[in-house]
Design an enzyme around this catalytic site. Structure first.
Site, PDB file in Angstrom:
ATOM      1  N   ASN A   1      53.010 -23.163   5.695  1.00  0.00           N
ATOM      2  CA  ASN A   1      51.921 -24.016   6.151  1.00  0.00           C
ATOM      3  C   ASN A   1      50.696 -23.677   5.303  1.00  0.00           C
ATOM      4  O   ASN A   1      50.329 -22.499   5.215  1.00  0.00           O
ATOM      5  CB  ASN A   1      51.584 -23.767   7.616  1.00  0.00           C
ATOM      6  CG  ASN A   1      52.766 -23.960   8.539  1.00  0.00           C
ATOM      7  OD1 ASN A   1      53.598 -24.822   8.300  1.00  0.00           O
ATOM      8  ND2 ASN A   1      52.840 -23.162   9.595  1.00  0.00           N
TER       9      ASN A   1
ATOM     10  N   HIS B   1      44.102 -12.944  -2.645  1.00  0.00           N
ATOM     11  CA  HIS B   1      43.712 -13.686  -1.445  1.00  0.00           C
ATOM     12  C   HIS B   1      43.287 -15.113  -1.760  1.00  0.00           C
ATOM     13  O   HIS B   1      43.494 -16.030  -0.943  1.00  0.00           O
ATOM     14  CB  HIS B   1      42.568 -12.952  -0.730  1.00  0.00           C
ATOM     15  CG  HIS B   1      42.098 -13.631   0.529  1.00  0.00           C
ATOM     16  ND1 HIS B   1      42.696 -13.424   1.755  1.00  0.00           N
ATOM     17  CD2 HIS B   1      41.083 -14.519   0.731  1.00  0.00           C
ATOM     18  CE1 HIS B   1      42.069 -14.155   2.670  1.00  0.00           C
ATOM     19  NE2 HIS B   1      41.097 -14.825   2.083  1.00  0.00           N
TER      20      HIS B   1
ATOM     21  N   HIS C   1      50.719 -17.413   2.007  1.00  0.00           N
ATOM     22  CA  HIS C   1      51.894 -16.819   2.636  1.00  0.00           C
ATOM     23  C   HIS C   1      52.738 -17.901   3.282  1.00  0.00           C
ATOM     24  O   HIS C   1      52.293 -19.035   3.491  1.00  0.00           O
ATOM     25  CB  HIS C   1      51.478 -15.789   3.702  1.00  0.00           C
ATOM     26  CG  HIS C   1      50.937 -16.401   4.957  1.00  0.00           C
ATOM     27  ND1 HIS C   1      49.697 -16.999   5.022  1.00  0.00           N
ATOM     28  CD2 HIS C   1      51.471 -16.529   6.211  1.00  0.00           C
ATOM     29  CE1 HIS C   1      49.472 -17.450   6.245  1.00  0.00           C
ATOM     30  NE2 HIS C   1      50.550 -17.185   6.983  1.00  0.00           N
TER      31      HIS C   1
END
Length: 368
Positions: free
Chosen positions: A182, A142, A195
């Site tokens: 993005n 993460h 991602h």
């Protein structure tokens, strides 16, 4: 569940989420067992969107009101893109993964093609928002970013982009496949996990249509390909070249719209990701990772917000348009952002606060 093998040593395993959306795991080396089921009690899929043709400009606009309900900046412990661990279930049922791709739960485009509907004496044209939207999770970590990936893992992402481009391009009604990332809250990212996304459009996007018109006119005037000429000119001139390898060159374009904008092109022109040869694929990770890391070193503020966009040729334009990656940031200084104000948003007439030559020089200076 089914497993298929890509060019070694990449493998993929195809499965499904609880509401029927497709999920694909990509792994380096032999296929990893991916037998964990999605146990979440998910609601039925959201209603579809629609596309409408702007009669004044000829541009297609997607209307997707259901996306107002999509997940918005959840805390890290509730991230839907992390693996499912410690009793918390996410979009990825496995306890770990390398790269995972799944159909977006709140897609802008979804469903099979359908004939457009006309109204108001032919002024209005619209139809269902056919196509497909997917999420590409670059890593299970993460707190990482794409720039933190190893070259091997970046190559795995490239393999996933390529595989999805091939499969989505073959869907009925799909005109263009767009892979992008993005990054950063300043960009408007709603999920912090590293991602990207892939859109399979039922139309040729406005930017691509304008590029195609310019390429066609250049061919008619000179008999040559516009992308080939631009790349050759930038490499010969050199002032705006940021870095160059044996098979790829990154440069700031002559008329860059953003303060720091770089285009990355393979030396051998290809229409899309599926047409890259092995030498181009092998070199891409090192060049791209170095480019991302230079962006992160630009301002001394840590991770730089950016948009990374693959331009791929749609059907019917593969002989003229060339694959290239566009990377840009909305940051113009360490404490200032480039906002799209009246002339940009209202007239699509960009004003750049940094000369392309200075931007290229700065990106060369931050090389380690």
């Amino acid at each position: 569940m089914s497993g298929t093998t890509l060019t070694q040593p990449t493998s993929r395993t195809v499965t499904a989420l609880a509401d029927g959306r497709q999920l694909i795991y990509y792994d380096r080396g032999p296929a990893v067992p991916r037998n964990t089921r999605d146990e979440r009690p998910l609601d039925p899929r959201a209603p579809g969107s629609e596309v409408r043709l702007d009669p004044a400009t000829g541009d297609w606009v997607t209307v997707a009101a259901h996306r107002q309900a999509r997940t918005y900046r959840p805390p890290a412990e509730e991230c839907p893109l992390c693996p499912s661990r410690d009793g918390r279930l996410s979009e990825i049922p496995a306890e770990d993964y390398q790269v995972a791709v799944f159909e977006n739960r709140f897609p802008s485009l979804a469903g099979p093609p359908a004939a457009p509907v006309h109204g108001a004496d032919g002024l209005w044209t619209g139809g269902p928002g056919a196509g497909r939207c997917e999420v590409v999770c670059f890593t299970a970590d993460h707190d990482a970013s794409f720039a933190d990936l190893t070259p091997e893992r970046a190559r795995l992402v490239l393999d996933a982009w390529t595989d999805r481009t091939a499969e989505l391009s073959a869907l009925p009604g799909v005109r263009q496949v767009y892979c992008f990332e993005n990054r950063g809250a300043e960009i408007g990212v709603t999920l912090a996990h590293p991602h990207g996304q892939i859109y399979a459009f039922p139309f040729t996007t406005p930017r691509t249509a304008r590029m195609a018109a310019r390429a066609t006119a250049h061919r008619a005037d000179t008999g040559r390909n516009l992308s080939d000429d631009l790349l050759a000119a930038e490499r010969a001139h050199g002032e705006r070249v940021v870095l160059s390898g044996e098979h790829w060159t990154a440069f700031v374009p002559y008329a860059a719209r953003w303060p720091y904008e770089v285009h990355l092109l393979p030396h051998r022109r290809v229409p899309d990701l599926t047409a890259l040869d092995e030498r181009q694929r092998a070199e891409f990770p090192s060049v791209y990772l170095e480019l991302l890391r230079r962006f992160d070193r630009l301002f001394g503020t840590g991770r730089t917000p950016y948009i990374s966009a693959w331009h791929q040729a749609p059907a019917g334009l593969r002989d003229e348009l060339a694959l290239h990656l566009e990377l840009f940031t909305i940051r113009r200084t360490a404490d200032k952002l480039k906002y799209l104000a009246g002339v940009e948003s209202g007239m699509d007439a960009f004003v750049n606060d940094v000369t392309p030559e200075d931007a290229a020089r700065r990106l060369r200076e931050v090389a380690q």
